[in-house]
Scaffold this motif. Structure first.
Motif, PDB file in Angstrom:
ATOM      1  N   THR A 125      46.799  12.001  65.134  1.00 20.38           N
ATOM      2  CA  THR A 125      47.330  11.839  63.774  1.00 20.38           C
ATOM      3  C   THR A 125      48.759  12.361  63.621  1.00 20.38           C
ATOM      4  OG1 THR A 125      45.989  13.792  63.316  1.00 20.38           O
ATOM      5  CG2 THR A 125      45.162  11.697  62.488  1.00 20.38           C
ATOM      6  N   GLY A 126      49.394  12.761  64.711  1.00 18.72           N
ATOM      7  CA  GLY A 126      50.803  13.146  64.635  1.00 18.72           C
ATOM      8  C   GLY A 126      50.999  14.632  64.425  1.00 18.72           C
ATOM      9  N   ASN A 143      53.569  18.070  55.466  1.00 18.55           N
ATOM     10  CA  ASN A 143      53.941  16.886  56.260  1.00 18.55           C
ATOM     11  C   ASN A 143      53.971  15.641  55.384  1.00 18.55           C
ATOM     12  OD1 ASN A 143      54.021  18.337  58.641  1.00 18.55           O
ATOM     13  ND2 ASN A 143      52.000  17.690  59.343  1.00 18.55           N
ATOM     14  N   TYR A 192      46.077  20.556  63.588  1.00 19.02           N
ATOM     15  CA  TYR A 192      45.181  19.403  63.445  1.00 19.02           C
ATOM     16  C   TYR A 192      44.705  18.860  64.790  1.00 19.02           C
ATOM     17  CZ  TYR A 192      46.819  19.173  58.568  1.00 19.02           C
ATOM     18  OH  TYR A 192      47.105  19.444  57.273  1.00 19.02           O
ATOM     19  N   ASN A 199      49.143   9.748  60.716  1.00 20.85           N
ATOM     20  CA  ASN A 199      48.444   9.088  59.618  1.00 20.85           C
ATOM     21  C   ASN A 199      49.306   8.951  58.370  1.00 20.85           C
ATOM     22  OD1 ASN A 199      48.567  11.810  59.117  1.00 20.85           O
ATOM     23  ND2 ASN A 199      46.390  12.048  58.666  1.00 20.85           N
ATOM     24  N   LYS A 200      50.497   9.564  58.347  1.00 19.11           N
ATOM     25  CA  LYS A 200      51.237   9.623  57.077  1.00 19.11           C
ATOM     26  C   LYS A 200      51.744   8.254  56.611  1.00 19.11           C
ATOM     27  CE  LYS A 200      50.485  14.006  56.532  1.00 19.11           C
ATOM     28  NZ  LYS A 200      49.370  14.158  57.476  1.00 19.11           N
ATOM     29  N   GLY A 236      42.273  16.984  57.117  1.00 20.04           N
ATOM     30  CA  GLY A 236      42.890  17.886  56.140  1.00 20.04           C
ATOM     31  C   GLY A 236      42.170  17.623  54.835  1.00 20.04           C
ATOM     32  N   THR A 237      42.735  16.716  54.025  1.00 18.90           N
ATOM     33  CA  THR A 237      42.031  16.305  52.810  1.00 18.90           C
ATOM     34  C   THR A 237      40.797  15.466  53.146  1.00 18.90           C
ATOM     35  OG1 THR A 237      43.231  14.207  52.623  1.00 18.90           O
ATOM     36  CG2 THR A 237      44.239  16.125  51.573  1.00 18.90           C
ATOM     37  N   GLY A 238      40.809  14.853  54.334  1.00 18.75           N
ATOM     38  CA  GLY A 238      39.709  13.980  54.738  1.00 18.75           C
ATOM     39  C   GLY A 238      39.993  12.498  54.513  1.00 18.75           C
ATOM     40  N   LYS A 259      48.772   6.353  55.287  1.00 12.83           N
ATOM     41  CA  LYS A 259      48.341   6.836  53.979  1.00 12.83           C
ATOM     42  C   LYS A 259      49.303   6.418  52.868  1.00 12.83           C
ATOM     43  CE  LYS A 259      46.650  11.100  53.751  1.00 12.83           C
ATOM     44  NZ  LYS A 259      46.458  12.561  54.041  1.00 12.83           N
ATOM     45  N   THR A 303      41.963  10.425  55.899  1.00 16.40           N
ATOM     46  CA  THR A 303      42.070   9.630  57.123  1.00 16.40           C
ATOM     47  C   THR A 303      40.689   9.382  57.727  1.00 16.40           C
ATOM     48  OG1 THR A 303      44.237  10.586  57.471  1.00 16.40           O
ATOM     49  CG2 THR A 303      43.225   9.503  59.369  1.00 16.40           C
TER      50      THR A 303
END
Ligand SMILES: *Cc1c(COP(=O)(O)O)cnc(C)c1O
Length: 282
Positions: free
Chosen positions: A278-279, A76, A250, A47-48, A173-175, A51, A177
């Motif tokens: 999400t990697g 990450n 994750y 997802n990086k 994580g933070t949400g 994002k 995604t």
């Protein structure tokens, strides 16, 4: 290099999607597809990139001198940003939690430093206040962990790449995604919470509501980044069975939860599920 060229030449987009098979869901005629965002790029994986992309676009269109963001010693997000800056010729700055750290404290930080990201190690309290050193006031600032409206909007392209399905699973994580995915579709999304950050996620959801997102907080397994033996074993077995690498923080938790939901009858027979990889594998 501009973003379009970079996506075209360096990234594997749209990312592949593949079906995985197991007696436990085949017997219920449930289909499980894995959206392989982990294959987008070996470093800016999962997802990086999704994002970061809109932030980098904003940077290119405006008069910023560089991009700055915040993270922990193993972030990450900072890792991906440092590489993107290196690849695209954008100056980057990372504000890292922990004044006791330095650029050789771990292999992540060493690598980030080699890619040219300027690292600032700050006390917990300065970190909490998200103080930006005055020499970087002109930098575009991305919130901690890459969370923010532009990250959330970055999930539109991911959703456009998905086939029609009955439910989407995604680690949180933070949400950003999971929230971004849910806001871009009407399909029910199950977010698997991995950290003890209920309040943070609730705040994010009040800023960016997503009625079709259900959060399952039963798979936190204790403290962040402490993989328990069960989860490690699960990840190894998953790899042996499907040849898809997952990690215990994750995606391991997400697949563990998904299989649990199938086994306990939470998922209707003949459903078609998409799990977002999400990697996170380095
Ligand atoms: C960063 C990361 C996440 C968390 O994403 P959020 O948008 O912060 O919820 C999930 N999975 C992997 C592999 C990650 O690296």
């Amino acid at each position: 290099m501009d973003i379009k060229n970079f996506e075209f030449n360096a990234l594997n987009l749209p990312s592949p999607i593949e079906e995985i098979f197991d007696e436990c869901w085949n017997s219920k005629r449930i289909q499980v597809f894995v959206k392989r965002d982990d294959l987008i790029h070996p470093i800016i994986s999962g997802n990086k990139w999704r994002k970061l992309k809109n932030y980098i676009q904003t940077f290119s269109l405006n008069d910023h001198s560089g991009i700055l963001s915040f993270g922990g010693a193993y972030s990450n997000h900072l890792f991906a940003l440092a590489f993107a800056g290196h690849a695209l010729g954008i100056p980057t700055v990372g504000i890292v939690r922990g004044e006791e750290l330095h650029v050789t404290s771990n292999s992540y930080l060493k690598q980030i430093n080699e890619w040219g990201m300027k690292l600032h190690f700050v006390t917990r309290s300065l970190y909490r206040e998200k103080v930006i050193p005055y020499e970087y006031e002109n930098y575009l600032s991305i919130p901690e962990g890459g969370y923010g409206s532009q990250a959330i909007d970055g999930m539109n392209t991911l959703v456009n790449e998905l086939p029609s399905c009955d439910a989407i699973y995604c680690a949180m994580g933070t949400g950003a995604t999971a929230i971004g995915i849910a806001r871009a579709t009407n399909v029910p999304v199950t977010g698997i919470q991995t950290l003890n950050n209920q309040a943070e996620i609730e705040n994010h959801l009040s800023d960016f509501p997503a009625a079709n997102l259900t959060i399952d907080e039963n798979f936190i397994f204790g403290k962040y980044a402490k993989s328990n033996a069960d989860l490690d074993k699960f990840c190894r077995n998953f790899y042996e069975k499907h040849q898809i690498a997952i990690e215990p923080i994750y995606t391991g938790r997400m697949f563990y939860a998904l299989i649990n939901h199938i086994k306990n009858g939470h998922i209707a027979p003949e459903s078609k599920l998409v799990a977002i990889h999400t990697g996170g594998i380095k």
